[in-house]
Scaffold this motif. Structure first.
Motif, PDB file in Angstrom:
ATOM      1  N   THR A  26      26.933  42.403  72.156  1.00  0.00           N
ATOM      2  CA  THR A  26      27.692  42.140  73.338  1.00  0.00           C
ATOM      3  C   THR A  26      26.749  42.443  74.605  1.00  0.00           C
ATOM      4  N   LEU A  27      25.941  43.514  74.546  1.00  0.00           N
ATOM      5  CA  LEU A  27      24.934  43.855  75.589  1.00  0.00           C
ATOM      6  C   LEU A  27      23.915  42.817  76.056  1.00  0.00           C
ATOM      7  N   LEU A  28      23.466  42.086  74.839  1.00  0.00           N
ATOM      8  CA  LEU A  28      22.359  41.173  75.170  1.00  0.00           C
ATOM      9  C   LEU A  28      23.157  39.895  75.471  1.00  0.00           C
ATOM     10  N   ALA A  29      24.211  39.595  74.889  1.00  0.00           N
ATOM     11  CA  ALA A  29      24.867  38.139  75.208  1.00  0.00           C
ATOM     12  C   ALA A  29      25.619  38.228  76.840  1.00  0.00           C
ATOM     13  N   THR A  30      25.707  39.333  77.474  1.00  0.00           N
ATOM     14  CA  THR A  30      26.626  39.354  78.622  1.00  0.00           C
ATOM     15  C   THR A  30      25.287  39.511  79.765  1.00  0.00           C
ATOM     16  N   PRO A  31      25.249  38.463  80.642  1.00  0.00           N
ATOM     17  CA  PRO A  31      24.458  38.269  81.767  1.00  0.00           C
ATOM     18  C   PRO A  31      24.441  39.307  82.881  1.00  0.00           C
TER      19      PRO A  31
END
Length: 64
Positions: A26-31
């Motif tokens: 989730t952290l990596l997918a959220t810009p």
């Protein structure tokens, strides 16, 4: 499949293969930041078309 849909699909597939966990995925997918720019241009034919460009920044740890 649209460009962003394909990107999300393959990112999530890779994240699951790497077993990074839901929180990191989730952290990596959220810009961090999204910028959208539009410019209208008159073509040689006289038609006016609008072109859209995007810049998505996920992390600024390596600079701008």
């Amino acid at each position: 499949m649209a460009g962003s849909d394909a990107t999300n699909y393959y990112f999530r597939k890779a994240a699951r293969i790497m077993d990074v966990g839901d929180r990191i995925e989730t952290l990596l997918a959220t810009p961090l930041r999204e910028v959208k720019a539009q410019v209208s241009i008159e073509l040689d034919s006289g038609e006016i078309r609008t072109f859209v460009g995007y810049r998505i920044q996920h992390d600024n740890s390596r600079g701008p």
